[in-house]
Design a protein around this motif. Structure first.
Motif, short mmCIF file in Angstrom:
data_model
loop_
_atom_site.label_atom_id
_atom_site.label_comp_id
_atom_site.label_asym_id
_atom_site.label_seq_id
_atom_site.Cartn_x
_atom_site.Cartn_y
_atom_site.Cartn_z
N PRO A 55 0.82 -1.21 0.00
CA PRO A 55 0.00 0.00 0.00
C PRO A 55 0.85 1.26 0.00
N GLY A 56 0.22 2.35 -0.32
CA GLY A 56 0.86 3.65 -0.14
C GLY A 56 0.83 3.99 1.34
N PHE A 57 1.36 5.15 1.67
CA PHE A 57 1.26 5.59 3.06
C PHE A 57 0.90 7.07 3.07
N ASP A 58 0.14 7.45 4.04
CA ASP A 58 -0.33 8.82 4.16
C ASP A 58 0.64 9.60 5.05
N GLN A 59 1.54 10.30 4.40
CA GLN A 59 2.57 11.04 5.15
C GLN A 59 1.95 12.06 6.08
N ASP A 60 0.82 12.61 5.71
CA ASP A 60 0.19 13.60 6.57
C ASP A 60 -0.42 12.98 7.82
N ALA A 61 -0.72 11.70 7.80
CA ALA A 61 -1.20 11.01 9.00
C ALA A 61 -0.02 10.63 9.90
N TYR A 62 1.11 10.32 9.29
CA TYR A 62 2.29 9.92 10.06
C TYR A 62 2.83 11.06 10.91
#
Length: 172
Positions: free
Chosen positions: A91-98
């Protein structure tokens, strides 16, 4: 393999801007040189620099540092998974959530330096362990084709991209 030998079919076109920031050298040399350059840059910062952001709503230096480390780990994992022929689409990852959940603002400059060095050293060891066949295998990450070697060039270019932003946008 050098950057210019990397084929555009090995990664999503989104990452071209990162790859273009790299010299035409082999991946391991680039990773080692960028590690030295980045650590030297970080050692020139002060603790209060970690709180700096260049515009309202932009990440602080601490948040960007954590983002670089997180991204490095994610792309190393992608490279390992694909090299080991795990065909599971990644999957991709949500940098803004990290970023908010990382609590980067609680960290010290020395802790960022130590963690970056450890993570980069692990990446260098990983990419040194991959032969041409392993590093050229295709897998899927973020709904796009990706090879382990492309993941390595992307993580190096990503780090270079943010180093340049620290200098141009953050004034560091």
């Amino acid at each position: 393999m050098t950057r210019s030998q990397l084929q555009t079919s090995e990664y999503n076109a989104f990452y071209q801007t990162y790859i273009d920031k790299l010299p035409n050298e082999d991946l391991i040399s680039i990773m080692k040189d960028l590690k030295e350059e980045f650590v030297a840059f970080l050692q020139g910062l002060e603790e209060e620099d970690l709180k700096h952001f260049y515009a309202e709503g932009k990440w602080t230096v601490a948040q960007v540092l954590q983002h670089i480390i997180d991204t490095e780990r994610i792309f190393q994992y992608r490279a390992l998974t694909i090299a080991r022929e795990d065909l599971t689409p990644l999957p991709g990852f949500d940098q803004d959530a990290y970023v908010p959940s990382s609590k980067a603002e609680r960290r010290s400059l020395s802790s960022f330096i130590k963690e970056f060095e450890c993570v980069r050293d692990a990446g260098i060891a990983l990419f040194e362990s991959l032969d041409d066949e392993m590093s050229g295998k295709f897998g899927e990450a973020s709904n796009s084709q990706l090879t382990p070697r492309a993941a390595g060039f992307i993580l190096a270019g990503h780090q270079k991209h943010h180093l340049l932003l620290f200098k141009t946008h953050y004034g560091l």
